[in-house]
Design an enzyme around this catalytic site. Sequence first.
Site, short mmCIF file in Angstrom:
data_model
loop_
_atom_site.label_atom_id
_atom_site.label_comp_id
_atom_site.label_asym_id
_atom_site.label_seq_id
_atom_site.Cartn_x
_atom_site.Cartn_y
_atom_site.Cartn_z
N GLU A 428 0.84 -1.19 0.00
CA GLU A 428 0.00 0.00 0.00
C GLU A 428 0.88 1.25 0.00
O GLU A 428 1.66 1.48 0.91
CB GLU A 428 -0.90 0.00 1.25
CG GLU A 428 -1.70 1.28 1.42
CD GLU A 428 -2.54 1.27 2.72
OE1 GLU A 428 -2.48 0.29 3.47
OE2 GLU A 428 -3.23 2.29 2.96
N ASP A 501 -1.18 -0.95 5.64
CA ASP A 501 -1.22 -0.41 6.99
C ASP A 501 -2.24 -1.19 7.80
O ASP A 501 -3.20 -1.71 7.25
CB ASP A 501 -1.64 1.07 6.98
CG ASP A 501 -0.61 1.94 6.27
OD1 ASP A 501 0.55 1.50 6.17
OD2 ASP A 501 -0.98 3.05 5.84
N ASP A 503 -4.74 -0.36 9.44
CA ASP A 503 -5.87 0.51 9.78
C ASP A 503 -7.05 0.20 8.85
O ASP A 503 -6.99 -0.71 8.03
CB ASP A 503 -5.47 1.99 9.69
CG ASP A 503 -4.99 2.36 8.28
OD1 ASP A 503 -5.15 1.53 7.36
OD2 ASP A 503 -4.46 3.47 8.11
N ASP A 505 -8.35 1.77 6.30
CA ASP A 505 -8.05 1.88 4.87
C ASP A 505 -7.29 0.66 4.36
O ASP A 505 -7.57 0.13 3.30
CB ASP A 505 -7.18 3.12 4.58
CG ASP A 505 -8.06 4.34 4.35
OD1 ASP A 505 -9.30 4.15 4.22
OD2 ASP A 505 -7.52 5.46 4.30
#
Length: 641
Positions: A428, A501, A503, A505
């Site tokens: 990412e 990540d 998280d 997203d």
Amino acid sequence: MTNRNYDESSIEILEGLEAVRKRPGMYIGSVDGRGLHHLVWEIVDNAIDEALNGYGNEIIIELNKDGSVTVTDFGRGMPVGKHKSGKNTLEVIYTVLHAGGKFSSEGGYKTAGGLHGVGASVVNALSEWVEVEVCREKKRYLMRFENGGRKCSGLKELGPTNRTGSKVTFKPDPKIFSTTVFNFSTICERAQEEAFLLKNLKLTVKNNFDNEVKEYVYAEGLKEFMSYLHEDKDVLHETVAFSDESQGIKAEIAFQYTDSYQENTFSYVNLVRTKDGGTHETGFKTAFTKTINDYAREQGILKDKDSNFEGSDVREGLTSIIVVTIPENLLQFEGQTKGKLGTPEAKTAVENVVATQLMYFLHENKETAFNLIKKIQRASLAREAARKAKDEARAGKTNAKKSKEILSGKLANAQSKDYKHLELFLVEGDSAGGSAKKCRDSKFQAILPLRGKVLNTEKASLMDVEKNEELNTIVHCLGAGVGVNFDIDDIHYDKVIIMTDADTDGAHIQILLLTFFYRFMRELIEKGHVYIAMPPLYRVIKGKDMHYCYSDAELNSYREDGVKLDIQRYKGLGEMDADQLWDTTMDPEKRTLIRVSIEDAALCERKISVLMGNNAELRRDWIDKNIDFTLEEDYKVERNG
Ligand code: 28G
């Protein structure tokens, strides 16, 4: 038997139960969470059998605070009278191997289909204690067993009652199982599935930890199952459902087309999912394709010169549920996990039912029939176009040079050409991609940074995928084609590792990529080539020690009374420098990878469709509530890949 003394037969029984305790895997498959839950299914199956015989229409499953489980039915109550061995029948059911539960002698159908139908005595053998309460003939009885099935005392009479039924509570033995914690949602999912398959049977699951209660009862059975599977999809018509019997085999069928390209088949034999299909599925597919072709010819849609539609044309966008009930003596399962039906009679029986009932439906619903056939025609044309494109590609018209062009400046390739050991990291963001390029072992690790969001492929066609730069890049990187042209033998990597990540997203990107692989390269997941990298959540310094923690639980277990920790929370891959990224997430010696597996296609399919479908709110909710849970529960974690 009769002249043998009581002690002798008791010793035999204890030896039987001891054999189960010595080799639990032989009876319940494993001693992990999966085996643990088998205990529940075993007892519930018995309750369901009683309901199927026509006694009682409700079953309650409770998870108790002390770690035990209670199953209650409202059937006749287990027999408590004298068995021919001299003991009471209840005791025999709970202590003699293969003695209870399955009462096929009544001419009924076994529910568990010989898959996990091992009997209540196995549950008893693997429990710390079991209590069986029976209400019948106006009386309440109780019998308790301890320590792997040793009875504590005889059958006790507890007083009068007006109800009838059985209630079984058992506490799994922690000396046997690696975990004894039941999973409420696992039990709910199975209960709901059984409720879908058994019209008007009410299954209640109670979590006595927090009093959460789920009730499943469906008057419409498979139709409601279909609505559930298609909750967030655009469907092309009302679900079609029919059932019939042929050669003593009952077949219940439901199907519905969506506007997607996905084919999905769920089949069951005597309530057990047959994830690898078998003769009943084959029968369904054969008859479905043949009937559609016959009808299309009869109606003049297919002309003499036209060739028939192929099965894959007919099934594009089709979800089907095939439920057969087969008498015990004809049951035959195949394959390593016994997930495939072998019974030859099931093929002809299902063929007969589908041919008759589907033709009948098509004639009765001409407008729907014509719309569906138009859709099938489009699928057929698209297939021919794709085939042509593939032939051209084979002839070298799309070549390595074009791939090179598409990949240039994006992919940091691995040096080795030994595909069996190569890894492709899908990373990412450009900045994390940059760090990964710096620290990787370039001999066998390749890096492809992803910019921005990946296309949602829930409803994308092959053409949409080819037009999308990001996905097209991935396709060329893997080098094995896409969609109908995908050929697993051509892939350039052994592991495709998604690194995002930790998280929301990042989770979303994972799901988008998994959706893409699931829809367009399913074998890549099925054959275990797709992984998710686990970056650490924390860097913790305790005195002179530095340690990475990958979860809150790990962080907590690292704490020590009176010792101060210096904790750095990683919000993204970008916060780590290249060395840290290598140490924590990429080094095969130290990293943790999650291998993505499709354990339960029904669930996965629905989750993906909720995630990727039209309803953005459902999606957001789902990510917030489930993404952590999903990664740990649904994907098998494998240390060091
Ligand atoms: C609550 C959790 C699990 C059950 C019954 C009811 C009968 C039964 C069970 O019979 C096999 C068949 C006849 C001897 C059968 C009751 C006939 C008349 C039953 C359960 C062997 C056992 N009355 N309910 N077993 N018999 N529920 N629930 O296990 O010949 S098991």
